[in-house]
Design an enzyme around this catalytic site. Structure first.
Site, PDB file in Angstrom:
ATOM      1  N   GLU A 124      38.976  60.790   9.042  1.00  0.00           N
ATOM      2  CA  GLU A 124      38.760  60.081  10.314  1.00  0.00           C
ATOM      3  C   GLU A 124      40.054  59.852  11.090  1.00  0.00           C
ATOM      4  OE1 GLU A 124      38.629  58.743   7.342  1.00  0.00           O
ATOM      5  OE2 GLU A 124      39.159  56.618   7.297  1.00  0.00           O
ATOM      6  N   GLN A 167      35.180  57.561  -4.328  1.00  0.00           N
ATOM      7  CA  GLN A 167      35.329  57.038  -5.694  1.00  0.00           C
ATOM      8  C   GLN A 167      34.003  56.453  -6.190  1.00  0.00           C
ATOM      9  OE1 GLN A 167      38.725  54.374  -5.444  1.00  0.00           O
ATOM     10  NE2 GLN A 167      40.170  56.026  -5.038  1.00  0.00           N
ATOM     11  N   SER A 209      43.563  38.195  24.833  1.00  0.00           N
ATOM     12  CA  SER A 209      43.768  39.409  24.025  1.00  0.00           C
ATOM     13  C   SER A 209      42.481  40.235  24.073  1.00  0.00           C
ATOM     14  CB  SER A 209      44.138  39.017  22.600  1.00  0.00           C
ATOM     15  OG  SER A 209      43.150  38.183  22.067  1.00  0.00           O
ATOM     16  N   LYS A 246      37.195  35.262  39.461  1.00  0.00           N
ATOM     17  CA  LYS A 246      38.328  34.356  39.636  1.00  0.00           C
ATOM     18  C   LYS A 246      39.658  35.052  39.344  1.00  0.00           C
ATOM     19  CE  LYS A 246      36.222  30.600  40.792  1.00  0.00           C
ATOM     20  NZ  LYS A 246      36.437  30.118  42.180  1.00  0.00           N
ATOM     21  N   HIS A 287      41.452  60.637   4.193  1.00  0.00           N
ATOM     22  CA  HIS A 287      40.765  60.022   5.335  1.00  0.00           C
ATOM     23  C   HIS A 287      40.688  61.007   6.505  1.00  0.00           C
ATOM     24  CE1 HIS A 287      40.816  55.729   4.022  1.00  0.00           C
ATOM     25  NE2 HIS A 287      41.797  56.176   3.252  1.00  0.00           N
ATOM     26  N   LYS A 322      42.694  33.441  39.591  1.00  0.00           N
ATOM     27  CA  LYS A 322      43.771  32.493  39.252  1.00  0.00           C
ATOM     28  C   LYS A 322      44.453  32.804  37.918  1.00  0.00           C
ATOM     29  CE  LYS A 322      44.562  28.875  41.341  1.00  0.00           C
ATOM     30  NZ  LYS A 322      45.146  28.977  42.666  1.00  0.00           N
ATOM     31  N   LEU A 350      41.813  42.985  25.637  1.00  0.00           N
ATOM     32  CA  LEU A 350      41.409  43.512  26.947  1.00  0.00           C
ATOM     33  C   LEU A 350      41.423  45.034  26.965  1.00  0.00           C
ATOM     34  CD1 LEU A 350      43.289  41.111  29.402  1.00  0.00           C
ATOM     35  CD2 LEU A 350      40.917  41.005  28.626  1.00  0.00           C
ATOM     36  N   GLY A 351      41.940  45.612  25.910  1.00  0.00           N
ATOM     37  CA  GLY A 351      41.973  47.069  25.848  1.00  0.00           C
ATOM     38  C   GLY A 351      43.281  47.673  26.348  1.00  0.00           C
ATOM     39  N   ILE A 359      54.761  32.726  21.786  1.00  0.00           N
ATOM     40  CA  ILE A 359      56.156  32.469  21.406  1.00  0.00           C
ATOM     41  C   ILE A 359      56.767  33.728  20.798  1.00  0.00           C
ATOM     42  CG2 ILE A 359      57.611  31.204  19.752  1.00  0.00           C
ATOM     43  CD1 ILE A 359      55.826  28.798  20.208  1.00  0.00           C
ATOM     44  N   CYS A 417      37.389  58.042   0.719  1.00  0.00           N
ATOM     45  CA  CYS A 417      38.352  57.304  -0.100  1.00  0.00           C
ATOM     46  C   CYS A 417      37.617  56.443  -1.130  1.00  0.00           C
ATOM     47  CB  CYS A 417      39.315  56.515   0.765  1.00  0.00           C
ATOM     48  SG  CYS A 417      40.879  56.237  -0.067  1.00  0.00           S
ATOM     49  N   LEU A 418      37.567  55.113  -0.964  1.00  0.00           N
ATOM     50  CA  LEU A 418      36.809  54.316  -1.932  1.00  0.00           C
ATOM     51  C   LEU A 418      35.358  54.804  -1.988  1.00  0.00           C
ATOM     52  CD1 LEU A 418      36.971  51.818  -3.864  1.00  0.00           C
ATOM     53  CD2 LEU A 418      35.996  50.497  -1.990  1.00  0.00           C
TER      54      LEU A 418
HETATM   55  N1  GLN Z   1      40.996  51.084  -3.279  1.00  0.00           N
HETATM   56  C1  GLN Z   1      41.033  52.508  -3.432  1.00  0.00           C
HETATM   57  C2  GLN Z   1      42.391  53.002  -3.884  1.00  0.00           C
HETATM   58  O1  GLN Z   1      43.362  52.329  -3.751  1.00  0.00           O
HETATM   59  C3  GLN Z   1      40.583  53.214  -2.159  1.00  0.00           C
HETATM   60  C4  GLN Z   1      41.455  52.972  -0.975  1.00  0.00           C
HETATM   61  C5  GLN Z   1      40.815  53.320   0.327  1.00  0.00           C
HETATM   62  O2  GLN Z   1      39.597  53.403   0.452  1.00  0.00           O
HETATM   63  N2  GLN Z   1      41.627  53.499   1.374  1.00  0.00           N
HETATM   64  O3  GLN Z   1      42.490  54.104  -4.363  1.00  0.00           O
END
Ligand code: GLN
Length: 547
Positions: free
Chosen positions: A521, A386, A14, A189, A519, A191, A16-17, A150, A382-383
């Site tokens: 990102e 917070q 696993s 290799k 998020h 094989k 391997l990209g 499996i 996110c967190l």
């Molecule tokens: N735990 C936090 C929440 O539920 C932040 C969640 C997170 O960072 N994705 O609001």
């Protein structure tokens, strides 16, 4: 519509990209003008990876339509810029769930439900589903796991059947394997590759193309040997060496003619090779970047894949700003008020990472305080956002033991609190606030300028203030405290226009101190780096001596 199907399987090992290869093929076909989607079928039993610990499979990626998915979908989007949906991520659990629901409804009319045909039929239906909803030239399906597992057997059987039903020109299998180098013997290799292809053949699938992952260049002789043993054309034995960046992979694949081979095998004329100018421009920039900047990733998962989308977003934005970003993981569990300066030494910016639960949060709060009091560009996600809010409550507003009710249900100052609609939820899977929601930006804020850098010169229109970003959370800024935050210098500059939920906080007096409940990102791509990451990196550079 004669949609064509490309299946990508993996053998030998696993990691391997496969996801990068799938994303690269999608990108190359897209550049040739084809309509493409890439989907991932994972053989594990969980309905989705939402409840999985990141130590299991890395980051949980979230689609705009609110599905918690495998991190490979992030690669698909970053390479192609094409949004994926809940139809692009399927697990064994989801397959069984729909079959069992149908059985309970009585839809099978007294039949015995079996892996073949009922489970395999459902897998086939899901493989074909995307093309029933939109016109597509190619559907690329990556099968998670390794041949011989499996649990992946029903998926392989479904592909075997589909290849038979669709015919050679509409279905093609690419098998990715590993060619180890034995240092003691000084030899590569083949094989394991031969054995893995035999296994696949034993399940009724003859791969048309082999992609061999290797750390050393494969000689023509070796490729010929593999071709002969595996019933594959020599030209269809492609090598995938380690490259300085995953974004070099499509170029490397194209150099070996992978996309042209796919097209020919599916009865199509490849024609001219497209230029893909912007992609090459990105790679050129990356190759020539000399200056490096270090940015701290403050989080609790000491695992490369746990913050994949964040590190990729930093790379995108860094490249366009002429910097190589070294994302340095700083374990928040080890941060104390005494050592924070030492731990964050040399970092020109701080990212406070997303997460769940108590572990490591005090360290995130200390890092947020350090960023705020030393005016280091700080990005809370996110967190992380917070934790910025909690830090401000404790140290600026002087609310003792302020907290999120996620961490301390009894705190008097629940500046982060469970969202109203979350209060009646009892099941954990797939029940967070997920996917893309609108956010209205406050004009003149730093966040606003990140999204609309030239906004002043444009006529103002309401839509200019609205952005859409993806979410994954249950807790939220407690609006009861909004005015006290604002009067003390932390502003709520992004809110959901319908619900009033706070989406972005910032401290305008600082150089760059922004927290987002969403998020960003998840939506940064190679050709469209995310505006907030762009402006964050700019601020980080401004603080360095070479700026
Ligand atoms: N735990 C936090 C929440 O539920 C932040 C969640 C997170 O960072 N994705 O609001």
């Amino acid at each position: 519509m004669d949609t064509k199907y490309i299946f990508i399987t993996g053998g030998v090992a696993s990691s391997l990209g496969k996801g990068i290869i799938a994303a690269s093929i999608g990108k190359l076909l897209q550049d040739r003008g084809y309509r493409v989607t890439i989907q991932k079928f994972d053989p594990y039993i969980n309905i989705d990876p939402g409840t999985l610990n990141p130590y299991e499979h890395g980051e949980c990626y979230v689609t705009a339509d609110g599905m918690e998915t495998d991190l490979d979908l992030g690669h698909y989007e970053r390479f192609t810029g094409i949004e994926t949906t809940r139809d692009n991520s399927v697990t064994t659990g989801r397959i069984y769930q729909s079959v069992i629901e149908r059985e309970r409804r009585g839809d099978y009319l007294g039949k015995t439900i079996q892996v073949v045909p009922h489970i395999t039929d459902e897998i086939k239906r899901r493989i074909l589903l995307n093309a029933t909803k939109q016109p597509l030239d190619f559907v690329i399906t990556e099968i998670g796991g390794t041949i011989g597992d499996i649990e992946s057997q029903p998926f392989i059987e479904a592909i075997r059947q589909l290849r038979w039903e669709l015919g050679q020109q509409r279905a093609l299998n690419i098998h990715l394997t590993y060619v180890p180098y034995l240092a003691a013997a000084g030899e590569l290799k083949t094989k394991p590759t031969q054995t893995s292809v035999k296994q696949l053949q034993g399940l009724g699938i003859q791969p048309e193309i082999l992609v061999l992952r290797t750390e050393h260049d494969l000689s023509e002789e070796l490729r010929t040997k593999v071709a002969h043993f595996c019933n594959v054309d020599v030209t269809a034995v492609i090598q995938s060496q380690d490259l300085p960046s995953i974004y070099e992979v499509p170029v490397n694949m194209q150099r070996q003619g992978l996309d042209a081979i796919i097209l020919r095998k599916m009865g199509m004329e490849p024609g001219e090779t497209p230029e893909a100018g912007p992609w090459h421009d990105f790679l050129e920039r990356r190759r020539h970047v000399k200056q490096e900047i270090s940015i701290a990733l403050v989080g609790k998962y000491d695992l490369q894949d746990a913050y994949k989308s964040i590190t990729e977003s930093l790379t995108h934005a860094g490249t366009y700003n002429g910097r190589k970003v070294k994302a340095i993981f700083v374990n928040s569990e080890n941060i104390t008020p005494e050592n924070v300066a030492e731990q964050l030494k040399g970092m020109v910016g701080i990212v406070i990472c997303p997460g769940f639960g108590q572990r490591g949060i005090e360290g995130k709060i200390i890092a947020a305080e350090f960023g705020r009091t030393h005016d280091v560009p700080t990005f809370g996600i996110c967190l992380g956002m917070q934790m910025m809010v909690i830090e401000f409550a404790r140290n600026v507003l002087h609310f003792p033991n302020a907290n999120s009710s996620e961490m301390d249900g009894k705190t008097r100052y629940n500046v982060i609190d469970l969202m109203e609609e979350q209060k009646k939820i009892t099941q954990l899977g797939g029940t967070m606030r997920l996917g893309a929601y609108d956010c209205e930006l406050q004009e003149g804020s730093k966040a606003y300028h990140a999204f609309f850098p030239k906004a002043e010169s444009q006529p103002s229109s309401f839509s200019h203030h609205i952005i859409k970003e993806r979410h994954r959370h249950r807790y939220e800024f407690n609006n009861l405290y909004k005015s006290v935050y604002e009067t003390h210098g932390m502003k709520c500059v992004g809110t959901n226009p319908k619900t009033g939920l706070v989406e972005i906080v910032e401290i305008p007096a600082l150089r760059w101190y922004i927290g987002t409940q969403f998020h960003p990102e998840y939506s940064s791509t190679v050709l469209h780096p995310h505006p907030l990451f762009m402006s964050f990196i700019k601020a980080c550079i401004d603080g360095t001596a070479e700026a």
